[in-house]
Design a protein around this motif. Sequence first.
Motif, mmCIF file in Angstrom:
data_model
loop_
_atom_site.group_PDB
_atom_site.id
_atom_site.type_symbol
_atom_site.label_atom_id
_atom_site.label_comp_id
_atom_site.label_asym_id
_atom_site.label_seq_id
_atom_site.Cartn_x
_atom_site.Cartn_y
_atom_site.Cartn_z
ATOM 1 N N ASP A 147 0.807 -1.213 0.000
ATOM 2 C CA ASP A 147 0.000 0.000 0.000
ATOM 3 C C ASP A 147 0.842 1.265 0.000
ATOM 4 O OD1 ASP A 147 -2.462 -1.224 -0.118
ATOM 5 O OD2 ASP A 147 -2.726 -1.299 2.049
ATOM 6 N N HIS A 148 2.137 1.124 0.263
ATOM 7 C CA HIS A 148 3.018 2.285 0.324
ATOM 8 C C HIS A 148 4.208 2.124 -0.615
ATOM 9 C CE1 HIS A 148 0.767 2.280 4.129
ATOM 10 N NE2 HIS A 148 0.799 3.591 3.991
ATOM 11 N N ARG A 149 3.972 1.374 -1.707
ATOM 12 C CA ARG A 149 5.057 1.100 -2.650
ATOM 13 C C ARG A 149 4.589 1.322 -4.078
ATOM 14 N NH1 ARG A 149 6.300 -4.125 -0.884
ATOM 15 N NH2 ARG A 149 7.526 -3.500 0.921
ATOM 16 N N GLY A 150 5.350 2.126 -4.830
ATOM 17 C CA GLY A 150 5.029 2.389 -6.224
ATOM 18 C C GLY A 150 6.162 1.975 -7.144
ATOM 19 N N LEU A 151 5.836 1.888 -8.444
ATOM 20 C CA LEU A 151 6.819 1.482 -9.441
ATOM 21 C C LEU A 151 6.638 2.347 -10.685
ATOM 22 C CD1 LEU A 151 9.068 -0.587 -10.021
ATOM 23 C CD2 LEU A 151 7.323 -2.110 -10.948
ATOM 24 N N TYR A 152 7.726 2.995 -11.103
ATOM 25 C CA TYR A 152 7.725 3.869 -12.275
ATOM 26 C C TYR A 152 8.846 3.424 -13.205
ATOM 27 C CZ TYR A 152 9.002 7.911 -15.117
ATOM 28 O OH TYR A 152 9.332 8.718 -16.180
ATOM 29 N N GLY A 153 8.634 3.536 -14.508
ATOM 30 C CA GLY A 153 9.710 3.234 -15.436
ATOM 31 C C GLY A 153 9.470 3.891 -16.777
ATOM 32 N N TYR A 154 10.558 4.250 -17.450
ATOM 33 C CA TYR A 154 10.424 4.844 -18.775
ATOM 34 C C TYR A 154 11.047 3.938 -19.837
ATOM 35 C CZ TYR A 154 15.366 6.387 -18.709
ATOM 36 O OH TYR A 154 16.748 6.425 -18.675
ATOM 37 N N SER A 155 10.442 3.900 -21.012
ATOM 38 C CA SER A 155 10.907 3.118 -22.159
ATOM 39 C C SER A 155 11.042 1.636 -21.777
ATOM 40 C CB SER A 155 12.217 3.710 -22.685
ATOM 41 O OG SER A 155 12.546 3.159 -23.939
ATOM 42 N N TRP A 156 12.266 1.096 -21.850
ATOM 43 C CA TRP A 156 12.490 -0.288 -21.426
ATOM 44 C C TRP A 156 11.976 -0.496 -20.006
ATOM 45 C CZ3 TRP A 156 13.825 -4.531 -24.006
ATOM 46 C CH2 TRP A 156 14.400 -5.614 -23.349
ATOM 47 N N GLY A 157 12.216 0.496 -19.148
ATOM 48 C CA GLY A 157 11.734 0.426 -17.773
ATOM 49 C C GLY A 157 10.223 0.509 -17.673
ATOM 50 N N GLY A 158 9.589 1.154 -18.679
ATOM 51 C CA GLY A 158 8.130 1.183 -18.703
ATOM 52 C C GLY A 158 7.558 -0.204 -18.929
ATOM 53 N N GLY A 159 8.229 -0.972 -19.800
ATOM 54 C CA GLY A 159 7.810 -2.354 -20.009
ATOM 55 C C GLY A 159 7.959 -3.176 -18.746
ATOM 56 N N TYR A 160 9.079 -2.998 -18.044
ATOM 57 C CA TYR A 160 9.276 -3.702 -16.781
ATOM 58 C C TYR A 160 8.254 -3.273 -15.731
ATOM 59 C CZ TYR A 160 13.599 -6.304 -17.646
ATOM 60 O OH TYR A 160 14.530 -7.209 -18.091
ATOM 61 N N THR A 161 7.874 -2.004 -15.763
ATOM 62 C CA THR A 161 6.876 -1.536 -14.802
ATOM 63 C C THR A 161 5.553 -2.258 -15.017
ATOM 64 O OG1 THR A 161 7.925 0.622 -14.614
ATOM 65 C CG2 THR A 161 5.615 0.483 -13.980
ATOM 66 N N PHE A 162 5.157 -2.409 -16.275
ATOM 67 C CA PHE A 162 3.966 -3.201 -16.573
ATOM 68 C C PHE A 162 4.151 -4.640 -16.093
ATOM 69 C CE2 PHE A 162 2.300 -0.290 -20.032
ATOM 70 C CZ PHE A 162 0.990 -0.255 -19.591
ATOM 71 N N ASN A 163 5.243 -5.275 -16.514
ATOM 72 C CA ASN A 163 5.421 -6.705 -16.278
ATOM 73 C C ASN A 163 5.592 -7.044 -14.802
ATOM 74 O OD1 ASN A 163 5.417 -6.739 -19.065
ATOM 75 N ND2 ASN A 163 7.595 -7.210 -19.276
ATOM 76 N N ILE A 164 6.524 -6.371 -14.148
ATOM 77 C CA ILE A 164 6.808 -6.681 -12.753
ATOM 78 C C ILE A 164 5.729 -6.116 -11.846
ATOM 79 C CG2 ILE A 164 8.465 -6.324 -10.867
ATOM 80 C CD1 ILE A 164 10.693 -6.398 -12.967
#
Length: 378
Positions: A147-164
Amino acid sequence: MKRLFSILAGLLALPACVMAQALPATPPSGYDSGGLYPSGSITGVSYYSPSQSANDTMYVYLPPGYTPSKKYPVVYGYPGISAGADTIFAGWCVGAGTVADNLIGQGKIQPVIIVAIDDNNGDVQKDTLEVIIPYIDSHYSTYADADHRGLYGYSWGGGYTFNIGCGNLNTFRYLGPSSAAPDKAGDDSLFPNGGAEAKRVMKLLLIACGNADYLGLYSSSEGAHNYCVANGIPHVWWPVNGGNHDAGSVWRPHMWNFLQMADAAGISEPPRSRSAYVQIEAEDFDTHSGGGSESCSEGGLDVGSIVTGNYAVYRNVDFSGGATNFQARVASATSGGNIEVRLDATNGTLVGTCAVTGTGGWQTWVTRSIAVSGATGG
């Protein structure tokens, strides 16, 4: 003291913001300029990556005024392909530290820790979940829950943000994929069962991509948006008009929006407390291992496909007065199993074991009740 209790089950089944301004939006001039407000600190932290059999470096932003006497939410960040983790904080790129400094200084968000992770080497998911998050939670004053944890990523990291992120909603409740690259998984894989789990626990999914993305990635992010719409999965879609595959037009403004929207959605709020003496829905767990939410014949959702060793954890349960009884609504098409009720950890104090026999079907529900002892704490 509020208690945590968990249940370990055998073969049976058990029965997301008001914002001060309309977001997402184009940030105002100067939103990413440094020196306007007190600054946090950014430190490179070396850690051992088992998947690489070598040391790697994460970068940790601590907000201005950080003190171990307070608890903080954490946003983890993934960079693009061939880009260092430090680009999450680089001024020419995401500039997350400066953006956060300004938002905190303006009173638009509560202080937050931001951690930049290398996603170009090793097993990124394994290192994130098994090495980096435990390190951060043990070395800094964090709330240490989804509840207190977020995940952000851009480009390649955006894909990882979706996946993970989508694959580990027990770990992350706030997701901000930006200009997601082709490493992004298919939408039906990201949101199984029509996104049942995402609908239940995800607090923010802010998808952003420039409609002028020169790598042609816009259609993939738009497709994720369309999939969410078709399946009723709460999310926010930000198609940046004229935005390209770059930090200035998409990734940095996205971070500015994501930090504010995550704050408004509750990432900084103290953990909720719930009474042990009112019904707690099985699917309203904080974390779990095994099983999954599904439609229930009695309405709403239940947790099904449970096997021996699976567990569900419910945090901050108030046992003021001392509980003496545990009830569960259960169903089993097999011979049943046992539910162990434990305090504070999955291997914590055992306060009761509820035996469940077969009920004649996975949606044939009965109530089982047992006496418990030692469940105290308010």
